[in-house]
Scaffold this motif. Structure first.
Motif, PDB file in Angstrom:
ATOM      1  N   THR A 118      85.092  24.420   1.504  1.00 61.30           N
ATOM      2  CA  THR A 118      84.418  25.776   1.327  1.00 61.30           C
ATOM      3  C   THR A 118      82.947  25.863   1.946  1.00 61.30           C
ATOM      4  N   LEU A 119      82.732  26.734   2.690  1.00 58.29           N
ATOM      5  CA  LEU A 119      81.429  27.176   3.263  1.00 58.29           C
ATOM      6  C   LEU A 119      80.643  27.974   2.251  1.00 58.29           C
ATOM      7  N   ARG A 120      79.374  27.487   1.836  1.00 59.99           N
ATOM      8  CA  ARG A 120      78.419  28.182   0.876  1.00 59.99           C
ATOM      9  C   ARG A 120      77.110  28.499   1.733  1.00 59.99           C
ATOM     10  N   PHE A 121      76.730  29.687   1.577  1.00 59.30           N
ATOM     11  CA  PHE A 121      75.471  30.078   1.982  1.00 59.30           C
ATOM     12  C   PHE A 121      74.878  31.151   1.261  1.00 59.30           C
ATOM     13  N   LEU A 122      73.578  31.186   1.354  1.00 59.77           N
ATOM     14  CA  LEU A 122      72.802  32.155   0.808  1.00 59.77           C
ATOM     15  C   LEU A 122      72.441  33.344   1.701  1.00 59.77           C
ATOM     16  N   CYS A 123      72.696  34.533   1.180  1.00 63.74           N
ATOM     17  CA  CYS A 123      72.559  35.783   2.103  1.00 63.74           C
ATOM     18  C   CYS A 123      71.250  36.439   1.522  1.00 63.74           C
ATOM     19  N   CYS A 124      70.378  36.796   2.223  1.00 56.52           N
ATOM     20  CA  CYS A 124      69.071  37.647   2.029  1.00 56.52           C
ATOM     21  C   CYS A 124      69.239  38.903   2.740  1.00 56.52           C
ATOM     22  N   CYS A 125      69.179  40.015   2.180  1.00 56.22           N
ATOM     23  CA  CYS A 125      69.083  41.067   2.694  1.00 56.22           C
ATOM     24  C   CYS A 125      68.006  42.064   2.470  1.00 56.22           C
ATOM     25  N   ALA A 126      67.334  42.903   3.502  1.00 57.70           N
ATOM     26  CA  ALA A 126      66.142  43.662   3.325  1.00 57.70           C
ATOM     27  C   ALA A 126      66.414  44.835   4.175  1.00 57.70           C
ATOM     28  N   PRO A 127      66.508  46.151   3.650  1.00 62.19           N
ATOM     29  CA  PRO A 127      66.798  46.301   2.182  1.00 62.19           C
ATOM     30  C   PRO A 127      68.179  45.528   1.845  1.00 62.19           C
ATOM     31  N   ALA A 128      68.294  45.964   0.532  1.00 59.49           N
ATOM     32  CA  ALA A 128      69.444  45.463  -0.181  1.00 59.49           C
ATOM     33  C   ALA A 128      70.693  45.555   0.315  1.00 59.49           C
ATOM     34  N   TYR A 129      71.645  44.669   0.256  1.00 57.58           N
ATOM     35  CA  TYR A 129      73.068  45.028   0.573  1.00 57.58           C
ATOM     36  C   TYR A 129      73.841  46.085   0.222  1.00 57.58           C
ATOM     37  N   GLU A 130      74.326  46.912   0.864  1.00 55.53           N
ATOM     38  CA  GLU A 130      75.087  47.946   0.422  1.00 55.53           C
ATOM     39  C   GLU A 130      76.205  48.125   1.192  1.00 55.53           C
ATOM     40  N   HIS A 131      77.508  48.443   0.675  1.00 57.40           N
ATOM     41  CA  HIS A 131      78.759  48.496   1.502  1.00 57.40           C
ATOM     42  C   HIS A 131      78.285  49.513   2.490  1.00 57.40           C
ATOM     43  N   GLU A 132      77.812  50.614   2.192  1.00 58.15           N
ATOM     44  CA  GLU A 132      77.655  51.879   3.041  1.00 58.15           C
ATOM     45  C   GLU A 132      76.966  51.208   4.436  1.00 58.15           C
ATOM     46  N   ASP A 133      76.059  50.430   4.403  1.00 55.05           N
ATOM     47  CA  ASP A 133      75.306  49.881   5.460  1.00 55.05           C
ATOM     48  C   ASP A 133      76.164  48.713   6.428  1.00 55.05           C
TER      49      ASP A 133
END
Length: 124
Positions: free
Chosen positions: A100-115
């Motif tokens: 399994t590939l595991r990674f951290l994902c930092c999003c700015a602004p926060a993750y949104e399905h709409e984006d």
């Protein structure tokens, strides 16, 4: 202060097809300008090609190996690698390892399905 343990955060599927556990975001903490999640992809799995008009992302690989593509740039990546993904750039990550590939994902602004915008014109 808000503390979330990875083992107590429920998983959900993002619009691009990855399984994530959102550790900190405006939905579950005092954080308002970004989000932090752990993502997982099974052996041979890929996110669907997509981009984010507003969000910039950082992936930080914890376990496994992958092929990372951002627009026409393709690189092999592994544990300890941090990947910068600017807003508006099409991207995809594919698990090329035996686990399994595991990674951290930092999003700015926060993750949104709409984006999250899925793409059909993906350079291979």
């Amino acid at each position: 202060m808000d503390v979330r343990n990875l083992n107590s955060v429920p998983a959900f599927s993002t619009k691009d097809g990855s399984e994530i556990r959102e550790l900190l975001a405006h939905r579950n903490s005092c954080i308002v300008n970004q989000s932090l999640a752990e993502a997982r992809l099974p052996v041979g799995g890929s996110t669907d090609p997509h981009y984010h008009p507003l969000c910039e992302e950082i992936y930080f690989l914890l376990e496994g190996t992958a092929k990372m593509q951002v627009e026409d740039n393709v690189q092999d990546v592994g544990p300890g690698d941090a990947i910068a993904i600017p807003p508006g750039e099409r991207h995809q990550i594919t698990n090329t390892g035996s686990g399994t590939l595991r990674f951290l994902c930092c999003c700015a602004p926060a993750y949104e399905h709409e984006d999250t915008i899925m793409v059909d014109d993906w350079p291979k």
